[in-house]
Structure formats: C-alpha cells, structure tokens
Scaffold this active site. Structure first.
Site, mmCIF file in Angstrom:
data_model
loop_
_atom_site.group_PDB
_atom_site.id
_atom_site.type_symbol
_atom_site.label_atom_id
_atom_site.label_comp_id
_atom_site.label_asym_id
_atom_site.label_seq_id
_atom_site.Cartn_x
_atom_site.Cartn_y
_atom_site.Cartn_z
ATOM 1 N N THR A 1 0.832 -1.209 0.000
ATOM 2 C CA THR A 1 0.000 0.000 0.000
ATOM 3 C C THR A 1 0.868 1.262 0.000
ATOM 4 O O THR A 1 1.843 1.338 0.756
ATOM 5 C CB THR A 1 -0.926 -0.003 1.238
ATOM 6 O OG1 THR A 1 -1.662 -1.227 1.210
ATOM 7 C CG2 THR A 1 -1.876 1.177 1.242
ATOM 8 N N CYS B 1 31.560 3.538 12.045
ATOM 9 C CA CYS B 1 32.758 2.788 12.446
ATOM 10 C C CYS B 1 32.891 2.757 13.963
ATOM 11 O O CYS B 1 32.508 3.696 14.657
ATOM 12 C CB CYS B 1 34.000 3.403 11.838
ATOM 13 S SG CYS B 1 34.366 5.035 12.461
#
Ligand code: PLP
Length: 366
Positions: free
Chosen positions: A228, A313
C-alpha cells in the site's frame, strides 16, 4: 547539522501529509471517491517530482525507501543474467554496497577507487569491459559530499557501445546538484533527506528498461513495489519538492556560506578537511587528529548541536568511505557536518565556539 541523516519536514509537507492522514485517507487502490482522491494526489506528486528530476512521470516508481529502491534497481537489472561485470564505487552507501557483496557470489564486481577523494571518468573508462552488465555509482557521497562526474561517465559508456544500464544512488544529490536524470537509465531518491516525511523513496527507470521486482504482492507501482502506498509521505514529498525547487539557488548560496564558515574555522582550530574542495556544499567531513569523533559528537550533543561521526565505524574499525579515499587512519577522529538552508551563519559560529571548547576539555588519544 546532521541533514544528510535526515531533515525536518517542511511546513508545506507536514500540512499536506496531515490532510491525507486525517481527511483524504483513502487507499489509492480503492475504487470509491476517497480512494480516487488519494490516487489523484499520488499522481500529482509523481508529476511534480518527475518534472524536477527531468524525467517522465510514468518513469518514476514510488518505493518504501531509497534502500528498497536501490536493492530493486541493482538486483532487478541483473536478474536475467548469469554472469558479467558490475561497476560501482568503493564508497557506496550500504544500501548499494551490501547488495553488491551478495551479488559478488555470481558476478564480478569492480569498485572504482576515488582519486583525490573523487571518482574519475578515466578510472571508469579503464574498468569498462564488453561484459559489463550494470553500472551503479552514487551521485554525491553521503560522508564526504564528493560529487561523481556522472555526465562524463555516461558519455564514456555511450561512446564505448557497451550495452549496460547506468544506475545512480541520487539520494544526496537531487535538487542540490544541477542534473537531468533522463541522462541515466535508473536513479534512486529518498523523501526524508529533502524535507518530506520518512518512509518514502523512489526509483526512476527509463522507459523500455526491464527491472524485475524483488518482492511480490498487490502489484502496486506496476508490480515494481507492491504494498500500500504511503500516501501522506508521498504527497508531503511533492509539496516539499515544490518549495525546494522554487528557491534552489538561494538555498545553495546559504548552505555554501555556512559550509565556508565552518571549513575555514575548523582549519583555524587545527582540523583537517576530508571533503574534496569541490564537494557538495551540503556535506563537510573533517577530523581533529587525536580527538575521537565520538567524544566530540557527545560534547556537541550536550550543547544541542547534532552532527555525525560520518561513519558507522567503531573505535577499532576504519570507515569504508574514508579508507577508500586514503584517509582510513583519520576514521576515529572524523566528523560529518551536513546542512540545509535552515542552518544559519550564526549557528556555524556557535558550532565553532563549541568545537574550540571541546578541544580544550576533551583528552586526546593516540
Ligand atoms: N543512499 C544514500 C546515499 C543515503 O545517504 C541514504 C540514507 O542514509 C540511503 C541511500 C538510504 O535511504 P533510505 O533511508 O530512504 O533508505
């Protein structure tokens, strides 16, 4: 100053979205009046966005996110192939890189290495082979703002006669760089990076190009993205796009000024700029060697300033993007500032004051 992560929904977008949540909340697939009204609004947004992209409305497909659109573009374009080369860059967003890692079991993936922080058309020319089946190179890098020379690369591809579609993740470039996406075969966009609500992306697919869906269901968006429609987000995106388009140049000038103040101030404070000189003004990556990015981020956050460390990181792991541009050693110290036209010069100065204090208060590491 973390607008590359997400942006504030504009007033125009919020008002439009609200209307399609509380009043005209029909499912565009429904055949009654409410459904037809929602359908028309979705089509109106498609037209606005397509016009701003320089493509035809029937070439634009709404998706739940740019991540889904990238997955579909890449997997769908090579679905009928058994072998061949895919050319990309060494610093794509995970929504492309992780797909490529998976496809590497079947295909040869060549990642162009940036030179001076940027991808060059020359490196692309060298990597292009007759067995190339797909090119996917991002328009603007989300950590450094490096701009990929897409126009030159498309020319290289056309002149080579190699019949491979050219896709670009344009999430950080749309309405920021001057570009007509009809030059490419596919491009990916995201609403929430440009003042629309979260939960909507889009894929441009040039007329005639076959892309196989990666998920199956009700057949929405001509089968490419079943599910949808997120009508409030889609109509909000159209509204956001209209106002961004209106004063695109003025917005860019504001952002350039904010970027310049920070860039100069950071260098004066002993920082190092990781973004190329001619990067998109919307993203500035810098490092204060010795000072962990994470510590500076937390310090600024306590003062209500939001930035990012520019990469997911850990203290031990290097940023893939900074490693790709030869600055892997700076990963731990790097910071990403990313702007929108709501940022002010005053804010840029406040950030510099806060950075100056941070460098006094935070202890250094080796
Ligand atoms: N591609 C780039 C370059 C991005 O910066 C992002 C968002 O961080 C995405 C893709 C993913 O977009 P979305 O949040 O719509 O899935």
């Amino acid at each position: 100053m973390d607008n590359a992560a997400t942006t504030c929904v504009s007033d125009e977008a919020a008002q439009k979205s609200l209307r399609y949540m509380t009043e005209t909340f029909g499912n565009p697939e429904s055949r009654h009046g409410f459904g037809i009204a929602a359908h028309s609004a979705v089509e109106e947004s498609r037209k606005i966005l397509a016009r701003a992209m320089g493509i035809e409305p029937d070439e634009l497909f709404f998706a739940p996110s740019a991540t889904v659109a990238n997955n579909t573009a890449i997997r769908g374009a090579v679905a009928s192939k058994r072998k061949g080369r895919i050319i990309s860059t060494a610093f794509e967003h995970p929504a492309v890189e992780e797909v490529l890692k998976d496809l590497e079991k079947t295909f040869e993936v060549v990642r162009l290495v940036p030179v001076g922080g940027k991808i060059t058309a020359d490196a692309f020319r060298q990597a292009l082979t007759p067995d190339t089946i797909l090119v996917t190179c991002m328009q603007v890098n989300n950590e450094t703002g490096a701009v990929t020379p897409l126009k030159e690369m498309v020319t290289v591809l056309k002149r080579s006669g190699v019949d491979a579609p050219f896709h670009s993740d344009a999430v950080q470039g749309f309405l920021k760089e001057d570009f007509r996406y009809s030059m490419l075969d596919m491009a990916t966009f995201s609403g929430h990076k440009m003042h629309a609500p979260k939960g909507v992306g889009a894929l441009y697919v040039k007329k005639g190009l076959r892309v196989k869906p990666v998920l199956w269901g009700g057949g929405q968006e001509k089968n490419l993205f079943s599910g949808t429609h997120n009508v409030p987000a889609i109509v909000g995106w159209g509204a956001a796009c209209e106002s961004l388009k209106e004063d695109k140049e003025e917005r860019r000038r504001t952002v350039e000024k904010v970027n310049e103040i920070l860039r100069t101030g950071i260098v004066d404070l002993g920082g190092e700029i990781n973004s190329p000189q001619d990067a998109s003004p919307y993203i500035l990556n810098a490092a204060f060697p010795g000072y962990l990015g994470e510590n500076i981020l937390n310090y600024l956050s306590e003062r209500g300033i939001c930035i990012s460390t520019g990469s997911a990181c850990s203290a031990k792991k290097q940023s893939r993007v900074l490693s790709a541009i030869g600055k892997g050693d700076l990963s731990r110290f790097s910071l990403r500032f990313s702007f929108c036209a709501d940022n002010t010069e005053e804010e840029a100065r406040l950030v510099l004051y806060a950075l100056k204090d941070a460098l006094k208060d935070i202890s250094t590491v080796r």
